[in-house]
Design an enzyme around this catalytic site. Structure first.
Site, PDB file in Angstrom:
ATOM      1  N   ASP A   1       0.913  -1.237   0.145  1.00 37.37           N
ATOM      2  CA  ASP A   1       0.020   0.002  -0.028  1.00 37.37           C
ATOM      3  C   ASP A   1       0.760   1.290   0.132  1.00 37.37           C
ATOM      4  O   ASP A   1       2.141   1.097   0.350  1.00 37.37           O
ATOM      5  CB  ASP A   1      -0.804  -0.193   1.254  1.00 37.37           C
ATOM      6  CG  ASP A   1      -1.632   1.137   1.502  1.00 37.37           C
ATOM      7  OD1 ASP A   1      -2.326   1.702   0.333  1.00 37.37           O
ATOM      8  OD2 ASP A   1      -1.785   2.041   2.461  1.00 37.37           O
TER       9      ASP A   1
ATOM     10  N   ASP B   1      -0.178   4.979   1.106  1.00 42.60           N
ATOM     11  CA  ASP B   1      -0.274   6.046   2.266  1.00 42.60           C
ATOM     12  C   ASP B   1      -0.176   5.202   3.560  1.00 42.60           C
ATOM     13  O   ASP B   1      -1.218   4.512   3.919  1.00 42.60           O
ATOM     14  CB  ASP B   1      -1.611   6.855   2.078  1.00 42.60           C
ATOM     15  CG  ASP B   1      -1.551   7.652   0.859  1.00 42.60           C
ATOM     16  OD1 ASP B   1      -1.497   8.511   0.973  1.00 42.60           O
ATOM     17  OD2 ASP B   1      -1.831   6.994  -0.271  1.00 42.60           O
TER      18      ASP B   1
END
Length: 223
Positions: free
Chosen positions: A11, A13
């Site tokens: 991922d 953020d």
């Protein structure tokens, strides 16, 4: 590690990059428009992974479906786009982690719910775009996480079977997406982690409290 049969997907953020300062700045600008004091970063950081929905909700108490939300969302996104890497940095140990993966012959990529409009220039600014074996944004496929399609698409782009991929994320939906894609999952407890159950309860195959903790487990997995 086996470079022809393994891919580590991250991922963005809250997992690879600490984007909360720039996201919070855009959210606080909406408060300033209303003559409200900016909120401390510590208040907005936990909802950073939830994007406009989470940040506008935390900053102004306005949620999707409310009359003002769509207008505020467009303003928020435009302001974020103008300054999306002013304060953003990679988390400590992430540069070394990616270097060591590459030295070990292991490819890596990014699967994020952040739209390509933001994800691609941000990854370029961070010096990661050209190194990633796959980059999948929130609008790359027809679905976003927790649907497995973005992860499966990343595996396809890198020509790696899903079962030979690992997905690392700091949100419950990351773990849900990885499991739905039949990938081993890693919960990044050092990230934002949202306001759902604590990461210890997400059912991930591994929980890490710093990026460097990933490597010893990957060595076991690759074997």
């Amino acid at each position: 590690m086996q470079p022809d049969s393994q891919l580590i997907l991250f991922d963005l953020d809250g997992t690879l990059a600490d984007t909360a300062p720039d996201l919070a700045a855009a959210a606080n600008s909406l408060r300033v428009d209303r003559s409200l004091e900016p909120l401390p970063l510590e208040v907005l950081r936990p909802v950073a992974s939830a994007g406009a929905r989470g940040l506008i909700g935390a900053a102004l108490g306005i949620k999707p479906g409310d009359d003002e939300f769509e207008t505020l969302k467009h303003t928020f996104l435009d302001r974020y786009e103008q300054d999306l890497c002013a304060r953003t940095t990679l988390f400590a140990e992430v540069p070394e982690l990616l270097d060591q993966l590459e030295v070990g012959g292991c490819s890596w990529g990014v699967v994020t719910n952040k739209a390509e409009r933001f994800a691609l220039p941000l990854l370029r600014e961070l010096g990661l775009a050209a190194r990633a074996a796959a980059i999948v944004g929130g609008d790359t496929t027809a679905h976003t996480k927790p649907h497995p399609l973005p992860l499966l698409h990343a595996a396809e782009l890198a020509s790696v079977a899903a079962q030979r991929c690992v997905y690392v994320g700091d949100d419950l939906r990351d773990i849900q997406a990885g499991k739905a894609a039949s990938m081993p999952t890693v919960a990044a407890a050092y990230g934002y982690c949202g306001d759902a159950d604590p990461p210890e309860q997400w059912g991930a195959d591994l929980l890490i409290r710093s990026p460097a903790e990933l490597l010893p487990w990957l060595g076991t997995f690759a074997a």
